[in-house]
Structure formats: structure tokens, C-alpha cells
Design a protein around this motif. Sequence first.
Motif, PDB file in Angstrom:
ATOM      1  N   ARG A  83       0.883  -1.213   0.106  1.00  0.00           N
ATOM      2  CA  ARG A  83       0.210   0.108  -0.132  1.00  0.00           C
ATOM      3  C   ARG A  83       0.777   1.134   0.110  1.00  0.00           C
ATOM      4  O   ARG A  83       1.973   1.205   0.400  1.00  0.00           O
ATOM      5  CB  ARG A  83      -0.984   0.017   1.134  1.00  0.00           C
ATOM      6  N   SER A  84       0.510   2.593  -0.589  1.00  0.00           N
ATOM      7  CA  SER A  84       1.092   3.489  -0.577  1.00  0.00           C
ATOM      8  C   SER A  84       1.420   4.051   0.544  1.00  0.00           C
ATOM      9  O   SER A  84       0.309   4.056   1.435  1.00  0.00           O
ATOM     10  CB  SER A  84       0.499   4.386  -1.473  1.00  0.00           C
ATOM     11  N   GLU A  86       1.128   7.155   2.118  1.00  0.00           N
ATOM     12  CA  GLU A  86       0.463   8.035   2.485  1.00  0.00           C
ATOM     13  C   GLU A  86      -1.187   7.473   2.985  1.00  0.00           C
ATOM     14  O   GLU A  86      -1.795   8.264   3.374  1.00  0.00           O
ATOM     15  CB  GLU A  86       0.424   9.087   1.343  1.00  0.00           C
ATOM     16  N   ASP A  87      -1.434   6.438   2.437  1.00  0.00           N
ATOM     17  CA  ASP A  87      -2.593   5.537   2.620  1.00  0.00           C
ATOM     18  C   ASP A  87      -2.708   4.913   3.846  1.00  0.00           C
ATOM     19  O   ASP A  87      -3.773   4.534   4.245  1.00  0.00           O
ATOM     20  CB  ASP A  87      -2.882   4.838   1.413  1.00  0.00           C
ATOM     21  N   GLN A  89      -2.501   4.129   7.840  1.00  0.00           N
ATOM     22  CA  GLN A  89      -3.070   4.802   9.355  1.00  0.00           C
ATOM     23  C   GLN A  89      -2.375   4.360  10.577  1.00  0.00           C
ATOM     24  O   GLN A  89      -1.830   3.418  10.673  1.00  0.00           O
ATOM     25  CB  GLN A  89      -4.662   4.609   9.253  1.00  0.00           C
TER      26      GLN A  89
END
Length: 274
Positions: A83-84, A86-87, A89
Amino acid sequence: MRKVNHCGNQVSPSGVQVSLTSKPDLASSRRHFISAATIVGGLLATLAPARALGRNDKDQHGGGGGTHCLLKGTQILTPQGERSIEDLQVDELVQTVSGEAKSIKWIALMRFERDGQASWDDAVAPIKIARGAFNGELPHKDLYVSFGHRFLINGLLIPACDLINGRSITRVKSAGSDVLEYLHIELEDHDVILANGVPAETLEGNASRKDFDNFDQYVALYGSVLRQQTPCAPIMARNGRRQILRSHLRGALAPIWDRRQPLEIIQDELARQT
């Protein structure tokens, strides 16, 4: 034992494995000689009394930077796949080089704008790790990091700036965008995750967190006390111009008198692979 990531590449718990048996050649000697001459020129220039020092006159590690991060868009391996960055959490899981999934404690952010300058300062300019730069296998796509971001190679944490070879690992002075966004993942302890398939360190728990744009978010989550973390592996780096100069001189003389240290051999081997 080796772990296989979701992209099919084999990754050792001790990181990328680079041969330390390769012989020095004239190409690597020439590269080190040019780098050494550049440093000597910079040192001589600083002796000129009428010239004021600028931001790029500091050591080749970027001077007073403090950014040790991954550029926006970097793919991080999670138990569900890549996953990127920045995505991701807080509290989500990422895969570590040991094969264990660990929870994200914080994601740090640092943003830079070029403000019309022709090129980025050395302290900000990304370092490009070209696809296949490590043994022709990793990263599985071009990876961009800040100068001081460290990779796990042969069980050692080595900063990207000490791996630059002018071929597969280069500094990008004129990035296409006028904005750079660096992000960094902090886990409960200092560790190694997989960024575009490459074993890359997580954020150490030290005062550098104050330098990030979203430090107030960290304070809201955990308070202002910064907990120290022990590095997860030995750190090998060249600190300061004189140490860098000595390193390049060893590399330049290696074909006739090989006194290279592991860091220089790793750098030369990665350059030879391209």
C-alpha cells in the motif's frame, strides 16, 4: 531463513545480501577519484576569506537536514499486500523484515516547496534507488528516499547517501515536482520494513520527530516526551567531509592497494552490478 514478500522477492532477516568478495576495478577507482577531487575542491573553497558559506557547503550528507524519510508514493508491504505510505494509518499493521507484522505508532510528514529554485538543496533532494539496484532484484520499482534514510544491507544499517554510485543510486537535484512530501513510519521499536521491496528502517524514537510538520499530532497521541529507541542493527555511515574523503581515497587506490572497508566494497559492488 528467508522471507518471501508479496512481490515474490526473497528477503533475508539481515536485509539485502551484497557480496564482499568482488575485486576493485578501474571504473570504481575513477569514480572514487572524481568524488575525492570534488570534496578537496569544496574544502579549498571554504578557505577563501571573502566567500560566505551557503547551505550546500555543508557535508555531503546534506548538512543540517534531519529528514530521514520515504517519498510519497512509496509502496509499503502489509499483511494484505503493498500500500502507498500516504494511505496507511496509525494502528494498522505493516510487515517487518523478520516476517512479523507490527502496528504503526505514528506516521511522520515533512513537506518542502522549491519556491522557484532551479534545483533542490542537497539536504532536501531525493536519492533515487533505481529498479533492480540491489542484486538486480530490488527495489521492484524506482524508490525515492531522503539522503539519510538507511537500508539494511548485510546486517548493517547504511544511509542512502553512502550508497550513491552515479549509476543505479543517484541524487535527484531537479525533481519534476515543485513539492516534495516525505513520510516516515514509527513502530513501537526501531525496526525494518519493506519499501518497494527493499528493507528500510522505521523512524527512530529521538528528537528528530520535532522537525516533522505534524509533530503536534504526535504530542496529541503520546505527549511531548520523546522515548529513545535502540537501533535495531549496527549503523555504518561516513560522517563529515574528511571521513568521506578518506573513504573515497581508499576506493581510488583499491586496484593497487585494497584497504576498502565493508561500506566501500558494498558501494562498489552495487555500482558494478549495473
